[in-house]
Design a protein around this motif. Sequence first.
Motif, mmCIF file in Angstrom:
data_model
loop_
_atom_site.group_PDB
_atom_site.id
_atom_site.type_symbol
_atom_site.label_atom_id
_atom_site.label_comp_id
_atom_site.label_asym_id
_atom_site.label_seq_id
_atom_site.Cartn_x
_atom_site.Cartn_y
_atom_site.Cartn_z
ATOM 1 N N LEU A 72 0.827 -1.202 0.000
ATOM 2 C CA LEU A 72 0.000 0.000 0.000
ATOM 3 C C LEU A 72 0.862 1.253 0.000
ATOM 4 C CD1 LEU A 72 -2.814 1.227 0.141
ATOM 5 C CD2 LEU A 72 -2.702 1.058 2.639
ATOM 6 N N GLU A 73 1.947 1.255 0.771
ATOM 7 C CA GLU A 73 2.836 2.405 0.796
ATOM 8 C C GLU A 73 3.525 2.614 -0.556
ATOM 9 O OE1 GLU A 73 5.541 1.734 3.957
ATOM 10 O OE2 GLU A 73 4.082 2.164 5.539
ATOM 11 N N ARG A 74 3.933 1.522 -1.187
ATOM 12 C CA ARG A 74 4.554 1.641 -2.504
ATOM 13 C C ARG A 74 3.577 2.198 -3.529
ATOM 14 N NH1 ARG A 74 6.787 -3.612 -1.296
ATOM 15 N NH2 ARG A 74 5.229 -4.547 -2.686
ATOM 16 N N SER A 75 2.325 1.772 -3.434
ATOM 17 C CA SER A 75 1.306 2.248 -4.377
ATOM 18 C C SER A 75 1.047 3.745 -4.205
ATOM 19 C CB SER A 75 0.013 1.459 -4.170
ATOM 20 O OG SER A 75 -1.010 1.952 -5.003
ATOM 21 N N LYS A 76 0.940 4.207 -2.956
ATOM 22 C CA LYS A 76 0.696 5.630 -2.712
ATOM 23 C C LYS A 76 1.878 6.484 -3.163
ATOM 24 C CE LYS A 76 -2.501 5.210 1.206
ATOM 25 N NZ LYS A 76 -2.722 5.519 2.657
ATOM 26 N N LEU A 77 3.083 6.004 -2.884
ATOM 27 C CA LEU A 77 4.267 6.757 -3.285
ATOM 28 C C LEU A 77 4.369 6.876 -4.801
ATOM 29 C CD1 LEU A 77 6.902 8.187 -2.583
ATOM 30 C CD2 LEU A 77 8.019 5.949 -2.543
ATOM 31 N N ALA A 78 4.087 5.791 -5.519
ATOM 32 C CA ALA A 78 4.147 5.829 -6.979
ATOM 33 C C ALA A 78 3.097 6.779 -7.552
ATOM 34 C CB ALA A 78 3.952 4.425 -7.542
ATOM 35 N N LYS A 79 1.914 6.772 -6.992
ATOM 36 C CA LYS A 79 0.843 7.650 -7.482
ATOM 37 C C LYS A 79 1.193 9.109 -7.259
ATOM 38 C CE LYS A 79 -4.122 8.466 -6.948
ATOM 39 N NZ LYS A 79 -3.959 9.922 -6.683
ATOM 40 N N LYS A 80 1.680 9.447 -6.065
ATOM 41 C CA LYS A 80 2.017 10.840 -5.782
ATOM 42 C C LYS A 80 3.196 11.317 -6.619
ATOM 43 C CE LYS A 80 0.284 10.777 -1.032
ATOM 44 N NZ LYS A 80 0.647 10.869 0.410
ATOM 45 N N THR A 81 4.160 10.436 -6.852
ATOM 46 C CA THR A 81 5.327 10.826 -7.632
ATOM 47 C C THR A 81 4.955 11.089 -9.083
ATOM 48 O OG1 THR A 81 6.688 9.449 -6.179
ATOM 49 C CG2 THR A 81 7.677 10.170 -8.227
ATOM 50 N N LEU A 82 4.129 10.236 -9.664
ATOM 51 C CA LEU A 82 3.709 10.436 -11.054
ATOM 52 C C LEU A 82 2.826 11.676 -11.199
ATOM 53 C CD1 LEU A 82 2.950 6.749 -12.094
ATOM 54 C CD2 LEU A 82 4.887 8.158 -12.805
ATOM 55 N N ASP A 83 1.962 11.928 -10.234
ATOM 56 C CA ASP A 83 1.126 13.134 -10.279
ATOM 57 C C ASP A 83 1.975 14.397 -10.189
ATOM 58 O OD1 ASP A 83 -1.095 11.570 -10.515
ATOM 59 O OD2 ASP A 83 -1.662 11.691 -8.390
ATOM 60 N N LEU A 84 3.034 14.336 -9.379
ATOM 61 C CA LEU A 84 3.909 15.497 -9.250
ATOM 62 C C LEU A 84 4.684 15.760 -10.536
ATOM 63 C CD1 LEU A 84 5.272 17.693 -7.500
ATOM 64 C CD2 LEU A 84 6.920 15.949 -6.809
ATOM 65 N N ALA A 85 5.235 14.719 -11.136
ATOM 66 C CA ALA A 85 6.017 14.896 -12.361
ATOM 67 C C ALA A 85 5.129 15.269 -13.545
ATOM 68 C CB ALA A 85 6.792 13.621 -12.670
ATOM 69 N N GLN A 86 3.855 14.868 -13.518
ATOM 70 C CA GLN A 86 2.962 15.138 -14.645
ATOM 71 C C GLN A 86 2.652 16.625 -14.793
ATOM 72 O OE1 GLN A 86 -0.534 15.895 -14.004
ATOM 73 N NE2 GLN A 86 -1.222 15.921 -16.137
ATOM 74 N N GLN A 87 2.683 17.379 -13.698
ATOM 75 C CA GLN A 87 2.327 18.799 -13.804
ATOM 76 C C GLN A 87 3.389 19.607 -14.555
ATOM 77 O OE1 GLN A 87 2.027 20.568 -9.961
ATOM 78 N NE2 GLN A 87 4.167 20.197 -9.412
ATOM 79 N N TYR A 88 4.642 19.129 -14.586
ATOM 80 C CA TYR A 88 5.678 19.830 -15.347
ATOM 81 C C TYR A 88 5.619 19.496 -16.841
ATOM 82 C CZ TYR A 88 7.642 20.513 -10.700
ATOM 83 O OH TYR A 88 7.827 20.855 -9.382
ATOM 84 N N PHE A 89 4.770 18.544 -17.210
ATOM 85 C CA PHE A 89 4.653 18.126 -18.602
ATOM 86 C C PHE A 89 3.673 19.001 -19.382
ATOM 87 C CE2 PHE A 89 2.965 14.812 -21.688
ATOM 88 C CZ PHE A 89 4.042 14.928 -22.547
ATOM 89 N N LEU A 90 2.967 19.874 -18.677
ATOM 90 C CA LEU A 90 1.937 20.698 -19.298
ATOM 91 C C LEU A 90 2.325 22.171 -19.240
ATOM 92 C CD1 LEU A 90 -1.167 18.920 -17.717
ATOM 93 C CD2 LEU A 90 -0.243 18.574 -20.016
ATOM 94 N N PRO A 91 1.670 23.017 -20.067
ATOM 95 C CA PRO A 91 1.927 24.464 -19.977
ATOM 96 C C PRO A 91 1.566 24.966 -18.574
ATOM 97 C CG PRO A 91 0.718 23.922 -21.971
ATOM 98 C CD PRO A 91 0.731 22.682 -21.128
ATOM 99 N N PRO A 92 2.099 26.085 -18.093
ATOM 100 C CA PRO A 92 2.867 27.103 -18.820
ATOM 101 C C PRO A 92 4.383 26.924 -18.764
ATOM 102 C CG PRO A 92 2.283 27.948 -16.673
ATOM 103 C CD PRO A 92 1.764 26.543 -16.733
#
Length: 362
Positions: free
Chosen positions: A49-69
Motif C-alpha cells: 500500500l505504501e509503494r502504491s501511494k508513493l508511486a501515485k504521488k510521484t507520477l502526479d507530481l512529475a505530470q504537472q511539469y509536462f503541461l503548460p505554462p
Amino acid sequence: MSGVPGLKEDCEELLGAFQQADTVRFERFAQLWRERRFHCIFYGRVRALERSKLAKKTLDLAQQYFLPPYSFQIRVGALYLLYGLYNAQLCQPKHKIRIALKDWPEIQKFQQDLLDSQHYDAAYIFRKLRLARAFHFTAMPKLLTYRSKKKIKENHLKEEFKDPSNRVNSLITNDVLEELMNVHYHYQKMKCVISADKSQPDKALSLIKDDFVVNLKDIALEHQEWLQNRMKLFQNAKETDKRENTKKEEALLASEGSERANALARIKYKSYSAAVEVSKSRRHRQVQLETSESGPSCGKSPSRSKKSSRRPQPARRRGSSEVKGGMQVAEETVTRHIGMPIITEEDTDEGEVSLSKRRRQH
C-alpha cells in the motif's frame, strides 16, 4: 502537491540541472538521472500500500511539469522524468499517468512540435509510453468524490521553469505572418488592377511599404533574440550571486574556525604558562627543620631526636607551665575550629612532658 517530504525539491533539482545543460537530449538526462541515483526513489517502502501511494504521488507530481505554462525544455525533461519513474516503480500492476481529456490536445501539439523540431529521441520516448499504455485518460485532472469538500492547494509554479510571457510572439505567430503575406499580395494585385499602368500600382495608392510583412517578421525575430539574451544574462547573474554567497559563507565559516582555534590556543597558552603559586590556606603548614647545637645530631632520625627531647629537664615554675598549657589548649581549640591539621613544635612537647612529671610528683 505531495505528502512525501523532499520529493518536489528533488524533482525540481533534477529538472533545473537539465535546464542548465541547455539541451533536450535523452542521453544527457539519463546521465543526470544516474548521477542522482533517481532509480532508488521508490526504495524503502515495505508494504504494498505504501509503494502504491508513493508511486501515485510521484507520477502526479512529475505530470504537472509536462503541461503548460512550463517551457519547452522543462516539458521535455518532464517527459523523460515520467518515462523513468513509470519504469522504475515497484508496483505490480504499474500505476498509470493521469491525463485529463482537456489536456490531451495540448500534448498532441507538443508531440508534433517534437517531430517538427527533429527531436526524435523525445518523440521516441513519448511513443514508448503510448505503446506501454502508460496514460490513464480521465475526465478531470484530479479524482473527485461525491459530496466531499477538499481544500485544493494552489500549485506555486517555479518561475525559472515557466515559459517567459512574450506577448509579441503570442501575437505574431507563423500563421499570422503567412496570412499577412497573402493579404498583402492580394492588396498589391488590386492596386495594379485599378491603376492606369496594370503592371505596377500608382504612387498615389502606395499607402504602406511593400516590405511591410518582411520588416514585421524581422522585428519579431529580433525581439525574441533580445529576450533570450536577457534571460541568459539574468540566469548568469543569478549563478554569480549564488557563487559569491557560497564563497562568503565558506569564508565566514573559515574565519569562525580560525577564531575558535586562536581562542583555544590562547587558553592553552595561559593555562600552561601560568606560574604555580601556593594557596594562602597552605602557607602556615611549612615544615620547620630541627636544629641542634652539635653537628652530628643533625643527621639522626626523628625518633632519636624526640627521645632526646624527652630527657628530664630542670624544674620550672608552676605558673609558667600552666600558662604554657593554657596557650596550648587555646591553640588546639583554634586549630580544631579552623579544621586544619596540628603541627606540634619541640617547645610545646617539652612543656607537656614537664607538666605531666610535676603532676605525678604531686
